[in-house]
Every structure is written in structure tokens, then in C-alpha cells.
Design a protein around this motif. Structure first.
Motif, PDB file in Angstrom:
ATOM      1  N   GLU A 146      13.670  57.773  57.504  1.00  0.00           N
ATOM      2  CA  GLU A 146      12.308  57.224  57.562  1.00  0.00           C
ATOM      3  C   GLU A 146      11.278  58.257  57.118  1.00  0.00           C
TER       4      GLU A 146
ATOM      5  N   HIS B  48      18.405  46.896  65.198  1.00  0.00           N
ATOM      6  CA  HIS B  48      17.188  47.117  64.400  1.00  0.00           C
ATOM      7  C   HIS B  48      17.185  46.214  63.168  1.00  0.00           C
ATOM      8  N   VAL B  49      18.343  46.088  62.527  1.00  0.00           N
ATOM      9  CA  VAL B  49      18.461  45.268  61.317  1.00  0.00           C
ATOM     10  C   VAL B  49      18.296  43.793  61.671  1.00  0.00           C
ATOM     11  N   GLN B  50      18.838  43.382  62.811  1.00  0.00           N
ATOM     12  CA  GLN B  50      18.696  41.983  63.228  1.00  0.00           C
ATOM     13  C   GLN B  50      17.235  41.628  63.488  1.00  0.00           C
ATOM     14  N   GLN B  51      16.469  42.581  64.045  1.00  0.00           N
ATOM     15  CA  GLN B  51      15.052  42.343  64.324  1.00  0.00           C
ATOM     16  C   GLN B  51      14.186  42.487  63.079  1.00  0.00           C
ATOM     17  N   GLU B  52      14.521  43.448  62.244  1.00  0.00           N
ATOM     18  CA  GLU B  52      13.740  43.756  61.050  1.00  0.00           C
ATOM     19  C   GLU B  52      14.697  43.953  59.881  1.00  0.00           C
ATOM     20  N   PRO B  53      15.001  42.913  59.116  1.00  0.00           N
ATOM     21  CA  PRO B  53      15.989  43.025  58.032  1.00  0.00           C
ATOM     22  C   PRO B  53      15.694  44.119  57.005  1.00  0.00           C
ATOM     23  N   TYR B  54      14.421  44.465  56.794  1.00  0.00           N
ATOM     24  CA  TYR B  54      14.091  45.526  55.833  1.00  0.00           C
ATOM     25  C   TYR B  54      14.660  46.875  56.267  1.00  0.00           C
ATOM     26  N   TYR B  55      14.990  47.020  57.555  1.00  0.00           N
ATOM     27  CA  TYR B  55      15.507  48.287  58.083  1.00  0.00           C
ATOM     28  C   TYR B  55      16.940  48.548  57.630  1.00  0.00           C
ATOM     29  N   ARG B  56      17.567  47.551  57.026  1.00  0.00           N
ATOM     30  CA  ARG B  56      18.959  47.655  56.578  1.00  0.00           C
ATOM     31  C   ARG B  56      19.190  48.880  55.701  1.00  0.00           C
TER      32      ARG B  56
END
Length: 105
Positions: A75, A43-51
Motif C-alpha cells: 500500500e 479484505h478482498v471480499q469487502q473491497e474487491p480492488y484490494y485483490r
């Protein structure tokens, strides 16, 4: 006295599916392993804000009586609570002692 785990109190609180409100929780300091796991998370690799959701889910051991704390649970937090947790995370990981066990700041 253990300076690895810190209690916190959310400003609004997490509202569960039964309309119960959970304000109190425990957060631990981040480790190198946490950073590695977060970096590898798809998830972080696809969407860095999810970190932030992934790292907080690794270091928060409970919110109220809810454990484990997952990114999906985080979330659902009110924005004020998410910002509080980000600031609290930064605070406990930038200071190397001198805090009371309660971790309140």
C-alpha cells in the motif's frame, strides 16, 4: 534454469521507515492456491480492488531486503511502482517460458 522466479527492478523504489530505498525484488509465478487464498481473504471480499495487494503479497518473495512482503507494505508503494508490479505480474503469468531468469522486460 528455474523459470518460476523472476527478478524485477522498481522504477522509483520502496522507501522504508529509515529512508532506505529498495529497488530490486523477486516475484514468482502465481499458483491455483494463491487464487483460492485471495478469493477467501476478508479484505478482498469487502473491497474487491484490494485483490491486487493480496495477490502481489503472495507472489513477491522480497523487495530489497524486506521479506515477507505484506499487503500493508505494498500500500505504501508509489503508484508507478504498483503499476509496474501489476504489469510484471501479468507478463510472467501469461508467458510460459522464453524469459531470462532476470525477468526484466
Amino acid at each position: 534454469m528455474d523459470y518460476t522466479y523472476f527478478e524485477f527492478t522498481l522504477p522509483k523504489g520502496f522507501v522504508d521507515t529509515n529512508c532506505g530505498i529498495h529497488h530490486h525484488g523477486i516475484m514468482r509465478r502465481v499458483t491455483g492456491k494463491d487464487e483460492i487464498v485471495v478469493h477467501k481473504d476478508s479484505h478482498v471480499q469487502q473491497e474487491p480492488y484490494y485483490r491486487i495487494f493480496v495477490i502481489l503479497s503472495r507472489v513477491i518473495t522480497r523487495i530489497g531486503n524486506l521479506s515477507p512482503v505484506t499487503p500493508k507494505l505494498l500500500e505504501q508503494l508509489f503508484l508507478v511502482d504498483l503499476i509496474y508490479l501489476q504489469n510484471f505480474f501479468n507478463h510472467i503469468n501469461q508467458h510460459q517460458g522464453g524469459m531470462a531468469r532476470s525477468g526484466e522486460y
